[in-house]
Design an enzyme around this catalytic site. Structure first.
Site, PDB file in Angstrom:
ATOM      1  N   HIS A 877      48.206  24.492  24.564  1.00  0.00           N
ATOM      2  CA  HIS A 877      47.628  23.479  25.442  1.00  0.00           C
ATOM      3  C   HIS A 877      48.611  23.024  26.449  1.00  0.00           C
ATOM      4  O   HIS A 877      49.001  21.987  25.970  1.00  0.00           O
ATOM      5  CB  HIS A 877      46.801  22.362  24.621  1.00  0.00           C
ATOM      6  CG  HIS A 877      46.004  21.517  25.642  1.00  0.00           C
ATOM      7  ND1 HIS A 877      46.157  20.448  26.239  1.00  0.00           N
ATOM      8  CD2 HIS A 877      44.538  21.646  25.603  1.00  0.00           C
ATOM      9  CE1 HIS A 877      45.207  19.783  26.814  1.00  0.00           C
ATOM     10  NE2 HIS A 877      44.150  20.386  26.399  1.00  0.00           N
ATOM     11  N   PHE A 878      48.915  23.598  27.481  1.00  0.00           N
ATOM     12  CA  PHE A 878      48.493  24.837  28.100  1.00  0.00           C
ATOM     13  C   PHE A 878      49.441  25.827  28.136  1.00  0.00           C
ATOM     14  O   PHE A 878      50.790  25.205  27.925  1.00  0.00           O
ATOM     15  CB  PHE A 878      47.821  24.530  29.320  1.00  0.00           C
ATOM     16  CG  PHE A 878      46.755  23.692  29.456  1.00  0.00           C
ATOM     17  CD1 PHE A 878      45.214  24.145  29.055  1.00  0.00           C
ATOM     18  CD2 PHE A 878      46.657  22.192  29.773  1.00  0.00           C
ATOM     19  CE1 PHE A 878      44.208  22.967  28.928  1.00  0.00           C
ATOM     20  CE2 PHE A 878      45.728  21.545  29.730  1.00  0.00           C
ATOM     21  CZ  PHE A 878      44.472  21.889  29.386  1.00  0.00           C
TER      22      PHE A 878
END
Length: 987
Positions: A877-878
């Site tokens: 993420h991410f």
């Protein structure tokens, strides 16, 4: 006039045991056929009696030396010249009537011609004899009718690292020897083979093969050639062209190990391939079975593209008694270690380590790959395998595998060696990524090559069985379900993406070289496939290790075999311009309707090619820090079923329907203290669907020059009722409410709802409904604000308090140590205590409690969670923009409340208590910052404001805040934890 000396030079040039040219004069052919008793042309008087036909012992042909019937005078080139000038004629012939008288000049020219013809014929006979002896010797160590290398010598001649090319030779007319040209002239009878004395020939230390072949595969599926077929065909050329691997008395060669590197897609039947190979013999001074070893480097190309290389191939000698001399490769795996782009040599082989991504001692499951296909089949019989050869994948694995005929080439090749599959475990194996165990009826493939034991039989047979095994697992996993018009191919590395090391490299080891060497092959073989890696980017693929074994132990090991599902060239794999679907991409939803986008596009939206995920307008995002879906276990949207709205329609009203499958063995069920879906998944699956709608509509395309990343800003969500989501499919409906474009920021507001896809009475997804569905009512609803931000804008974040530092309640009030107590969460976890988070959901180790403290006087909780760049969630993420998910910060607060409830005894009176997400209570959040990898820690505090008990339920409600160092970044209102006992009723 003075005398003239004439010198006649005859050159016999040899090139690769062939001739530079053929004599065009019929008299030369006649002289070659007649030998020493050759009859001169009319007017000629000379025969080469002193030139022995094929006299390789007698040395050189003397220029013009011959006996003369006219007085026996010795004629040399000098005397011939004098005769020409003096007009002396020689007219007597052998065995014929005297020729008519001619003038001196004509007679001299005829005699001169006859001498040249005789010398030329003798030279040709001498060369032919030399060639016959050499070819006969080569025939003793090369397969009959095969190819003989045109040249041997230093590596590098004819191309970098490959030696000079070999030449196809026509077979000898009379002896069958390969490469013999000029055996007879057109229209003349074949020349009898000369007697050849035994000659001891030692092959050079290095030989090369360079041939062009046409790709073939008797078991090709719709023209697609398999990996074993390509390797088989290439090795056949090596067996034909390298004298090193020729049959010898007392045994034969066996390929005992090789490292293969695949660099390009497999060919189609009829493609032109170039096979280049170099073999080296380890004992060039003489054949010693105890030490003899032939090593192999091989390359297969199609045009300018390299398709396959063999590095470090090793052939060892197997005596007829079954003993292998020189030892065999050990049990460790091997991988080619040569840098890409270098010509293949004989690089050292390195052991393959433990499977990448191992689950480890604590049973980590977050990184478990979620299979596109879900089947209840755990075994397959011979009938099932036969149906897979006919392409009936849905008939074997279930209705969810039905793709309406878009993948006719996804099937098993007929006649494979697997007899049955007694174990098919998608989560089995050492890495937890899958295991297949199969019985092998036979090792398919020929056991002889040109009448001799085939040195590569066992290696190719093991590779064929392995290829079938990974093909079966790929179909069971449903890797083909996310793509259309596909076939089974090799998996390849892609430098643009983060893929496991060594992809495209496999090793073959033969532990029992005598196994299957004769016509009868032992029965009772077992094959075990352990899947080590599986992914959908750049195309669906898997990699595994395979062991073939019998009752006595391992027979063969193949490590790193990797298979991919790849579309036919030209087949679309993503949306076209504007997000329009150019054709059905192959994926169907939970109820059988066509999906707009599937898991392949979602994986690319997380860490691959955004052009495949969203359309060509996003191609420029490659390698840039832009908005992405989360990856790994945090990617919680699978398919886009429908979009109502056009790209560029940002004012509001557009909507999107997505689906997410929630397998019962998902990491968040096994690691959470909740047996039901935890709050983090409720939040993430709904928020990810909403952000995908905004991104798909083209929010960032309003300013393509800048890179935008996404942040959730605030929202409110409510669980309307408790629903058991394990093993079910969730359908999300997101609606864009508004878009505001600012300098360096684009803000979008969404509304979302979550529904259950109905289940029919058989347990498969259908049109029926169960009690949880309530006629299509949503079980979770919310509204949330997102922002797309440039990096410059994000750098100006100042938290919830406009840049002011606001300390925690514990720091402001500083209660006495006697008023503080500690909950040792780490100790509870280590003891495997009930109602305690594990694995990836383990977010807290210690909690400080102040009873009666906090803003509401009902209790206060404080915890510090150290963070590290190695924390699993930063990698998810991410991609290229690592931040801790806000939903995980919220989940940490919920876990603090759950631990406090256990400590307070609120679960003691409940029968079989479990934690659930509270229903009917809206929870709100505000985010104004993120925890980044270098922040070092996250601090949270919880102000308890309500404790409620009602029969078999207990609920705690609180407000909370989260800090990064020096800044308060999250504010949470009415966040709650709830425990219920067995048989509890709703509030």
């Amino acid at each position: 006039m003075g005398g003239i000396t004439m010198t006649i030079t005859v050159e016999a040039t040899q090139d690769g045991l062939g001739f530079d040219g053929e004599p065009t004069d019929a008299a030369v052919w006649a002289a070659m056929q007649a030998g020493p008793e050759f009859e001169a042309r009319p007017g000629g008087t000379h025969r080469p009696d002193d030139v022995e036909g094929g006299d390789v012992e007698g040395g050189d042909v003397e220029g013009g030396e011959e006996d003369n019937a006219d007085g026996g005078r010795e004629i040399t080139a000098a005397t011939r010249g004098a005769d020409v000038l003096s007009g002396v004629g020689h007219t007597a012939a052998v065995g014929t009537a005297a020729a008519p008288a001619v003038d001196d000049a004509t007679a001299t020219l005829r005699r001169l011609r006859a001498s040249v013809v005789a010398a030329h014929a003798s030279a040709m006979r001498t060369q032919a004899a030399l060639a016959d002896r050499a070819l006969a010797a080569m025939a003793a160590i090369a397969p009959p009718g095969g190819r003989i290398p045109a040249a041997v010598g230093d590596r590098g001649r004819g191309g970098p690292g490959w030696g000079t090319p070999a030449v196809d030779r026509p077979a000898c007319h009379d002896t069958g020897l390969p490469g013999h040209a000029g055996a007879s002239a057109p229209g003349t009878p074949p020349r009898p083979a000369p007697a050849i004395a035994p000659v001891e020939i030692t092959a050079p230390a290095e030989l090369t093969v360079d041939v062009t072949v046409v790709a073939r595969d008797a078991a090709a599926i719709d023209g697609w050639v398999s990996l074993p077929a390509v390797v088989r065909q290439a090795l056949d050329e090596v067996l034909r062209g390298s004298a090193h691997l020729a049959p010898r008395g007392g045994g034969h060669w066996v390929l005992t190990r090789a490292a293969l590197v695949t660099s390009g897609p497999l060919p189609r039947v009829g493609d032109e391939l170039r096979v280049q190979a170099t073999t080296r013999i380890g004992a060039p001074g003489g054949f010693d079975p105890a030490t003899a070893e032939v090593t192999l480097a091989l390359r297969v190309t199609r045009g300018p593209d390299v398709l396959l290389e063999v590095l470090g191939g090793v052939f060892r000698w197997l005596a007829r008694d079954g003993a292998s001399h020189g030892g065999l490769a050990g049990a460790a795996g091997f991988a080619g270690i040569e840098a890409p782009g270098n010509p293949p040599g004989f690089a050292a082989l390195e052991p393959v380590g433990a499977a990448s991504g191992s689950r480890g001692a604590r049973g980590w499951t977050e990184d478990a790959f979620k299979l596109p296909g879900r089947t209840t089949r755990t075994t397959l019989d011979a009938g099932d395998l036969d149906r897979l050869t006919r392409g009936d994948v849905a008939g074997v694995f279930g209705a969810r595998y039905d793709q309406r005929g878009v993948n006719p080439s996804v099937r098993l090749a007929p006649g494979g060696p697997l007899a049955a599959v007694p174990e098919l475990a998608p989560r089995g194996g050492a890495a937890g990524r899958g295991q297949l165990r199969a019985s092998v009826s036979r090792l398919t493939g020929r056991v002889e090559h040109d009448g001799q034991p085939d040195p590569t039989h066992l290696a190719i047979a093991a590779l064929t069985a392995s290829w079938q095994a990974v093909s079966v697992f790929a179909m069971a996993a449903g890797l083909h379900l996310v793509i259309a018009d596909a076939h089974l191919d090799v998996a390849l590395p892609d430098e643009r993406l983060e893929l496991p090391d060594g992809l495209g490299r496999l090793s073959i080891e033969i532990h029992a070289p005598g196994h299957g060497a004769g016509p009868a092959v032992e029965a009772g073989l077992e094959l075990v496939l352990t899947v080590t890696d599986i992914d959908l980017v750049p195309r669906p693929w898997l990699r595994g290790d395979i062991e073939l074994r019998d009752a006595h132990g391992p027979v063969a090991t193949i490590r790193g075999i990797a298979l991919a599902v790849r579309e036919r060239p030209g087949t679309p794999v993503g949306p076209a311009h504007g997000g329009v679907l150019p054709a059905f991409l192959g994926r169907v939803g939970a109820t059988g309707e066509s999906a707009l986008l599937g898991e392949l596009q979602m994986f690319h939206a997380a860490r691959g090619d955004l052009a495949i995920a969203l359309g060509p307008e996003f191609a420029s995002a490659a390698g840039r820090t832009v908005c992405r879906l989360p990856g790994g276990g945090l990617r919680l949207v699978d398919r886009v079923m429908r979009v109502d709205g056009a790209r560029g329609q940002l004012s509001g009203g557009a909507s999107m329907i997505t689906e997410y499958d929630s397998p019962a063995d998902s990491w968040y069920y096994t690691d959470s203290p909740n047996p039901t879906m935890p709050n983090i998944v409720h939040m993430e699956t709904s928020l990810q669907s909403a952000l995908l709608l905004g991104y798909y509509l083209g929010a960032t395309l309003t300013d393509p020059a800048n890179d935008y990343v996404l942040r959730n800003l605030d929202g409110t969500a409510t669980v309307r009722r408790e629903v058991d989501l394990a093993g079910r499919t969730i359908r999300q409906r997101s609606t864009l409410l508004s878009t505001t474009v600012l300098s360096g920021a684009i803000l979008q507001n969404f509304q979302y709802e979550l529904f259950l896809v109905p289940v029919d009475g058989s347990g498969s997804h259908g049109s029926g409904r169960d009690g949880d569905d309530r006629d299509g009512e949503p079980f979770y609803v919310g509204e949330s604000l997102f922002g797309f931000f440039t990096q410059r804008t994000l750098a100006n974040q100042n938290g919830l308090d406009q840049g002011a530092f606001v300390p925690t309640w514990l720091e402001r009030t500083n209660p006495a140590q006697a008023d503080r107590r500690t909950i040792d969460v780490a100790a509870r976890r280590a003891a495997n205590a009930p109602l305690c988070a594990q694995g990836a959901m383990a977010l807290l180790d210690q909690i400080t409690v102040v009873d009666g403290g906090g803003d509401f006087g009902r209790g206060y909780l404080h915890a510090v969670r150290p963070t590290s760049p190695d924390d699993w969630f930063f990698a998810r993420h991410f991609w290229l923009d690592p931040v801790m998910p806000g939903s995980l910060g919220v989940e940490a607060v919920i876990q603090a409340l759950q631990e406090w409830m256990v400590q307070e005894g609120l679960t003691d009176d409940l029968v079989e208590p479990v934690f659930v997400v509270p229903a009917g209570l809206p929870m709100s959040w505000r985010y104004r910052g993120q925890i980044r990898p270098d922040d070092g820690e996250m601090t949270l505090e919880v102000h308890i404001k309500d404790v409620r008990r009602d029969g078999a339920r207990a609920r705690v409600v609180a407000d909370a805040s989260v800090w990064k160092p020096g800044m308060r970044i999250y504010g949470l209102t009415d966040i709650a934890a709830e425990a219920r006992g067995r048989g509890a009723q709703s509030w």
